[in-house]
Design a protein around this motif. Sequence first.
Motif, PDB file in Angstrom:
ATOM      1  N   LEU A 130       0.878  -1.166   0.000  1.00 23.80           N
ATOM      2  CA  LEU A 130       0.000   0.000   0.000  1.00 23.80           C
ATOM      3  C   LEU A 130       0.915   1.215   0.000  1.00 23.80           C
ATOM      4  CD1 LEU A 130      -2.877   1.131   0.167  1.00 23.80           C
ATOM      5  CD2 LEU A 130      -2.712   0.977   2.657  1.00 23.80           C
ATOM      6  N   ALA A 131       0.864   2.006  -1.055  1.00 25.42           N
ATOM      7  CA  ALA A 131       1.864   3.050  -1.259  1.00 25.42           C
ATOM      8  C   ALA A 131       1.216   4.291  -1.857  1.00 25.42           C
ATOM      9  CB  ALA A 131       2.989   2.532  -2.160  1.00 25.42           C
ATOM     10  N   TYR A 132       2.042   5.287  -2.129  1.00 18.84           N
ATOM     11  CA  TYR A 132       1.543   6.533  -2.722  1.00 18.84           C
ATOM     12  C   TYR A 132       2.665   7.203  -3.490  1.00 18.84           C
ATOM     13  CZ  TYR A 132       4.057   8.875   1.060  1.00 18.84           C
ATOM     14  OH  TYR A 132       5.058   9.305   1.907  1.00 18.84           O
ATOM     15  N   HIS A 133       2.271   8.154  -4.337  1.00 15.18           N
ATOM     16  CA  HIS A 133       3.247   9.028  -4.964  1.00 15.18           C
ATOM     17  C   HIS A 133       2.590  10.388  -5.140  1.00 15.18           C
ATOM     18  CE1 HIS A 133       1.674   8.998  -9.237  1.00 15.18           C
ATOM     19  NE2 HIS A 133       1.025   7.973  -8.740  1.00 15.18           N
ATOM     20  N   PHE A 134       3.404  11.410  -5.380  1.00 13.39           N
ATOM     21  CA  PHE A 134       2.875  12.746  -5.580  1.00 13.39           C
ATOM     22  C   PHE A 134       2.771  13.001  -7.083  1.00 13.39           C
ATOM     23  CE2 PHE A 134       4.070  13.107  -1.123  1.00 13.39           C
ATOM     24  CZ  PHE A 134       2.978  13.795  -0.612  1.00 13.39           C
TER      25      PHE A 134
ATOM     26  N   LEU B 136      -7.038   5.968  -4.567  1.00 16.66           N
ATOM     27  CA  LEU B 136      -7.580   7.200  -3.999  1.00 16.66           C
ATOM     28  C   LEU B 136      -6.724   8.393  -4.372  1.00 16.66           C
ATOM     29  CD1 LEU B 136      -9.505   8.623  -1.907  1.00 16.66           C
ATOM     30  CD2 LEU B 136      -7.809   8.031  -0.166  1.00 16.66           C
ATOM     31  N   GLU B 137      -7.380   9.489  -4.752  1.00 21.06           N
ATOM     32  CA  GLU B 137      -6.724  10.784  -4.849  1.00 21.06           C
ATOM     33  C   GLU B 137      -6.892  11.451  -3.481  1.00 21.06           C
ATOM     34  OE1 GLU B 137      -5.111  12.105  -7.778  1.00 21.06           O
ATOM     35  OE2 GLU B 137      -5.276   9.944  -8.110  1.00 21.06           O
ATOM     36  N   ASP B 138      -5.796  11.722  -2.823  1.00 23.49           N
ATOM     37  CA  ASP B 138      -5.805  12.181  -1.431  1.00 23.49           C
ATOM     38  C   ASP B 138      -5.297  13.629  -1.368  1.00 23.49           C
ATOM     39  OD1 ASP B 138      -6.021  12.056   1.326  1.00 23.49           O
ATOM     40  OD2 ASP B 138      -4.076  11.074   1.605  1.00 23.49           O
ATOM     41  N   PRO B 139      -6.182  14.616  -1.542  1.00 22.73           N
ATOM     42  CA  PRO B 139      -5.720  16.008  -1.603  1.00 22.73           C
ATOM     43  C   PRO B 139      -5.133  16.495  -0.287  1.00 22.73           C
ATOM     44  CG  PRO B 139      -8.110  15.896  -1.506  1.00 22.73           C
ATOM     45  CD  PRO B 139      -7.633  14.488  -1.691  1.00 22.73           C
TER      46      PRO B 139
ATOM     47  N   PRO C 266      -9.014  23.591   2.066  1.00 24.49           N
ATOM     48  CA  PRO C 266      -8.412  23.000   0.862  1.00 24.49           C
ATOM     49  C   PRO C 266      -7.500  23.992   0.140  1.00 24.49           C
ATOM     50  CG  PRO C 266     -10.735  23.446   0.508  1.00 24.49           C
ATOM     51  CD  PRO C 266     -10.485  23.695   1.955  1.00 24.49           C
ATOM     52  N   VAL C 267      -6.557  23.440  -0.595  1.00 28.56           N
ATOM     53  CA  VAL C 267      -5.625  24.237  -1.390  1.00 28.56           C
ATOM     54  C   VAL C 267      -6.199  24.388  -2.794  1.00 28.56           C
ATOM     55  CG1 VAL C 267      -3.280  24.412  -2.288  1.00 28.56           C
ATOM     56  CG2 VAL C 267      -3.683  23.365  -0.048  1.00 28.56           C
ATOM     57  N   GLY C 268      -6.133  25.624  -3.313  1.00 31.67           N
ATOM     58  CA  GLY C 268      -6.666  25.884  -4.637  1.00 31.67           C
ATOM     59  C   GLY C 268      -5.817  25.299  -5.743  1.00 31.67           C
ATOM     60  N   PRO C 269      -6.334  25.265  -6.960  1.00 31.64           N
ATOM     61  CA  PRO C 269      -5.601  24.727  -8.115  1.00 31.64           C
ATOM     62  C   PRO C 269      -4.275  25.463  -8.335  1.00 31.64           C
ATOM     63  CG  PRO C 269      -7.914  25.118  -8.635  1.00 31.64           C
ATOM     64  CD  PRO C 269      -7.665  25.760  -7.311  1.00 31.64           C
ATOM     65  N   PRO C 270      -3.219  24.710  -8.742  1.00 33.62           N
ATOM     66  CA  PRO C 270      -3.249  23.255  -8.935  1.00 33.62           C
ATOM     67  C   PRO C 270      -3.178  22.539  -7.592  1.00 33.62           C
ATOM     68  CG  PRO C 270      -1.054  24.094  -9.387  1.00 33.62           C
ATOM     69  CD  PRO C 270      -1.908  25.298  -9.062  1.00 33.62           C
ATOM     70  N   ALA C 271      -4.291  21.926  -7.176  1.00 34.06           N
ATOM     71  CA  ALA C 271      -4.392  21.348  -5.834  1.00 34.06           C
ATOM     72  C   ALA C 271      -3.435  20.174  -5.672  1.00 34.06           C
ATOM     73  CB  ALA C 271      -5.826  20.890  -5.591  1.00 34.06           C
ATOM     74  N   PRO C 272      -2.518  20.252  -4.707  1.00 30.31           N
ATOM     75  CA  PRO C 272      -1.589  19.133  -4.487  1.00 30.31           C
ATOM     76  C   PRO C 272      -2.325  17.935  -3.900  1.00 30.31           C
ATOM     77  CG  PRO C 272      -1.313  20.771  -2.766  1.00 30.31           C
ATOM     78  CD  PRO C 272      -2.293  21.347  -3.751  1.00 30.31           C
ATOM     79  N   ALA C 273      -1.895  16.735  -4.278  1.00 30.43           N
ATOM     80  CA  ALA C 273      -2.554  15.522  -3.795  1.00 30.43           C
ATOM     81  C   ALA C 273      -1.579  14.356  -3.794  1.00 30.43           C
ATOM     82  CB  ALA C 273      -3.769  15.187  -4.651  1.00 30.43           C
ATOM     83  N   ARG C 274      -1.819  13.424  -2.888  1.00 36.39           N
ATOM     84  CA  ARG C 274      -1.136  12.132  -2.934  1.00 36.39           C
ATOM     85  C   ARG C 274      -1.997  11.179  -3.766  1.00 36.39           C
ATOM     86  NH1 ARG C 274       0.331  10.040   3.066  1.00 36.39           N
ATOM     87  NH2 ARG C 274      -1.935   9.949   3.163  1.00 36.39           N
ATOM     88  N   HIS C 275      -1.339  10.356  -4.561  1.00 36.75           N
ATOM     89  CA  HIS C 275      -2.032   9.327  -5.325  1.00 36.75           C
ATOM     90  C   HIS C 275      -1.765   7.996  -4.621  1.00 36.75           C
ATOM     91  CE1 HIS C 275      -2.424  12.404  -8.404  1.00 36.75           C
ATOM     92  NE2 HIS C 275      -1.121  12.616  -8.275  1.00 36.75           N
ATOM     93  N   ILE C 276      -2.785   7.476  -3.949  1.00 38.42           N
ATOM     94  CA  ILE C 276      -2.641   6.249  -3.166  1.00 38.42           C
ATOM     95  C   ILE C 276      -3.059   5.057  -4.004  1.00 38.42           C
ATOM     96  CG2 ILE C 276      -3.448   5.002  -1.121  1.00 38.42           C
ATOM     97  CD1 ILE C 276      -3.832   7.681   0.258  1.00 38.42           C
TER      98      ILE C 276
END
Length: 308
Positions: A145-149, A169-172, A262-272
Motif C-alpha cells: 500500500l503506497a503513494y506518490h505525488f 484514492l486521490e488524497d488532496p 483545501p488548497v486551490g488549483p493546482p491542488a496538491p494531492a497524494r495518489h494512493i
Amino acid sequence: MIDVQRLRVLRSVSEHGSFNRAATALRMTPSAVSQHIAALERSLGARVVDRSTRGVTLTRAGRIMVGAAESVAAELAHATRMVERLGTGRTQLAVATFTSGGRHLLPGALTRLTSAHPGTVVHIREAEPEDSLPLLREGAVDVALAYHFDGPLPCGQGSGPEVEWIPLLEDPLHVVLPETHPLAGRGVLDIADLADEPWVFGCLKTEAYLRRYAERAGFSPEVRGTTTDYFFARSLVAAGVGLSLVPSVALVPHVPGLRTVPVGPPAPARHIGAAVLRRRGDPVVSTLVETLRRSVAGAVKTSPARAR
C-alpha cells in the motif's frame, strides 16, 4: 546455468554500491563477494560491474541481471509460501504500508479479508514507498500500500518483476491552521497566500512538495518543525508553532481548535494505490485489493475535509 547465489550477491552489490558493504550485509568476506561476481561474469561472458576506487557501478549487463535476480527472488519467495501453505493449510499474506494508510485504510480491509478467508495469517510491515516497493519486487511482501505525488508511479519500472499499480484514492492536501487564524474562514487557500507563514510537517515528502509549490509562487517557506507523524504535526499547529499541509486521509482524529482549508488549483494531492506483482492470480491478494477499494470508499465518505 546461472548460479542463484551469484545473483543474490550481485543484488547486494547493486544495493550497497561496494563489495565491502555487500560482504557485511551478506556475512561474507569481500574476497568471497569478488569471487562470486567474477564467476558470474565468466559464466555470462560479460562484465556486470565496473570497479573503481569509489566503489562499483553496474554495467548494462549487470542491470539486466539484477532485474533477473529480483524476479528469481520473488518467484522463490512465492513458491516457498505456496509450499508452506500445502504443509500447514494456512495462507500467509505479507503487506507493506505507509503509516497513515496503515492507520486509516488497512484495518477495515483486513477485517473483511479475514472474514472472507478465515485462517489467513497476515504480516504487516510499516514502510514508505521507496522501501515497500523493493520489498514487493523481491518477494518479501505480497502487497504494498503506497503513494506518490506528481512524479512517476513508484514501481521501479524496468527493474525486476513487472509491478501492477492499482489506483485507489486521490488524497488532496489541506492547509491546517488554528481556527483563530485570520485565514481560517477562507473557503480555499492558495499557497501564495501563505508566503509569510511558518510551517510544521508530518512527512518529509510533504515538505519537499510544499517547497516545489512555494518556489513556483516565488517564496521559500520558513520551517519550524519536521516530524514523521501527521497527528504530531497537527498538535504543533494547535500549539501555535506554525501551519501544516496534511492529506485528507490523515485528518483524523480531530484536533480541537484547528481548521482545515483545501488548497486551490493546482491542488496538491497524494495518489494512493496498491502495488502487486503481475503473475498468477492469488485469491487472497485479489480479495485484499478489493477490500482496500471498499475501505477507501468509506474513508472518502467520512473524511473531515469532505464533511466541511
